[in-house]
Design an enzyme around this catalytic site. Structure first.
Site, PDB file in Angstrom:
ATOM      1  N   GLU A 104    -116.133 -75.846 -21.818  1.00  0.00           N
ATOM      2  CA  GLU A 104    -115.504 -76.246 -20.563  1.00  0.00           C
ATOM      3  C   GLU A 104    -116.565 -76.622 -19.540  1.00  0.00           C
ATOM      4  OE1 GLU A 104    -112.040 -73.959 -19.419  1.00  0.00           O
ATOM      5  OE2 GLU A 104    -112.760 -73.878 -17.341  1.00  0.00           O
ATOM      6  N   ASP A 106    -116.635 -77.370 -15.384  1.00  0.00           N
ATOM      7  CA  ASP A 106    -115.754 -77.139 -14.241  1.00  0.00           C
ATOM      8  C   ASP A 106    -116.293 -77.651 -12.915  1.00  0.00           C
ATOM      9  OD1 ASP A 106    -113.952 -75.652 -15.789  1.00  0.00           O
ATOM     10  OD2 ASP A 106    -114.982 -73.763 -15.372  1.00  0.00           O
ATOM     11  N   GLU A 108    -114.715 -76.548  -9.305  1.00  0.00           N
ATOM     12  CA  GLU A 108    -113.697 -75.710  -8.679  1.00  0.00           C
ATOM     13  C   GLU A 108    -113.943 -75.679  -7.176  1.00  0.00           C
ATOM     14  OE1 GLU A 108    -112.442 -72.309 -11.826  1.00  0.00           O
ATOM     15  OE2 GLU A 108    -114.512 -72.174 -11.116  1.00  0.00           O
TER      16      GLU A 108
END
Length: 285
Positions: A104, A106, A108
């Site tokens: 993953e 990310d 955020e």
């Protein structure tokens, strides 16, 4: 004149060292590459499918994902995050594979109380293991307008960009035993309640009187190597422009931008956290 303008809009241009496609008036609609993955009644299509609004209230958040998975590419969305009192609210844009041992990448956006700045957190997961957080304060208000967020992923490096400025680089150091994402990943964007940790370590909770919270997304074209169960093509091939040698490392100008961002805007780097890691993780050396 009209035909010349159309040709111009399709020309590949180099902006600040990163190859991007001119997309004025050539944007594709959401439905061509994406679909809603949860919170159907909290997703609104705007501008004939050229813009998507995700909403969150105390009944549900929402999210969308790409119809395809990818093995490399330069992925982007233009995003405007919720304004006002957004403490506890996370707007996320990321690539992810499936399963417990997932990879993953990310972005955020960690909301905050009104008048206080957002923090942008990035993270890298390999085989289900993350804990590689970096956080920074942006040099603009991400609630006021759309800004571009990109992830370059090839066999040599992963680079996170904000408005074409590199803010994080994760090099492929698998030759010395460092994990590197290799699994086919789906593009996802979500808006969700994370008040257990997102603001002041979870001390500042979501204020539902400000709901519904709204995040906006544009730019649904995808430059990526598609991977399917019946298609195991080589996503490291040089036929894909993002795999060419110029994208194996930052050029000197981008390197200077990156060092400036780290010096001026970064507020947390797991590589420098001696409480969590008495010995720096191998990829940080």
């Amino acid at each position: 004149m009209g035909s010349l303008l159309f040709i111009f809009l399709l020309v590949l241009v180099v902006v600040d060292g990163v190859l991007v496609r001119g997309n004025m008036n050539t944007e594709i609609s959401f439905d061509q590459n994406y679909e809603v993955i949860w919170g159907d009644n909290h997703v609104v299509s705007l501008n004939q499918g050229k813009e998507i609004q995700l909403t969150m209230d105390n009944s549900s958040g929402s999210g969308f994902g790409s119809k395809m998975t990818y093995g490399s590419g330069l992925f982007h969305l233009r995003i405007k995050v919720p304004d006002r009192n957004s403490a506890g609210v996370v707007t996320a844009y990321y690539l992810t594979s499936q399963g417990r041992r997932h990879d993953e990448l990310d972005f955020e956006f960690l909301g905050n109380r009104e008048g206080k700045p957002y923090r942008l957190q990035t993270n890298v997961f390999v085989d289900g293991h993350g804990n590689r957080e970096q956080r920074l304060l942006l040099w603009f208000d991400p609630t006021a307008d759309f800004h571009s967020y990109r992830i370059l992923w090839n066999q040599h490096q992963i680079v996170f960009y904000v408005d074409n400025i590199p803010i994080r680089v994760y090099k492929n150091k698998s030759n010395i035993g460092v994990g590197y994402p290799t699994k086919p990943m789906q593009i996802q964007a979500t808006l969700w309640d994370a008040d257990s940790w997102a603001t002041n370590g979870g001390k500042t909770k979501t204020n539902w009187s400000y709901a519904p919270f709204k995040a906006y997304f544009q730019g649904f074209d995808v430059s990526g190597c598609q991977v399917t169960t019946s298609n195991s093509q080589n996503c490291s091939s040089y036929k894909y422009w993002w795999n060419k040698q110029k994208f194996w490392q930052l050029d000197p100008s981008r390197r200077r931008q990156y060092e400036r961002v780290k010096h001026k805007y970064m507020t947390y780097d797991y590589c420098a956290d001696r409480k969590r890691y008495p010995e720096p993780p191998l990829e940080c050396l």
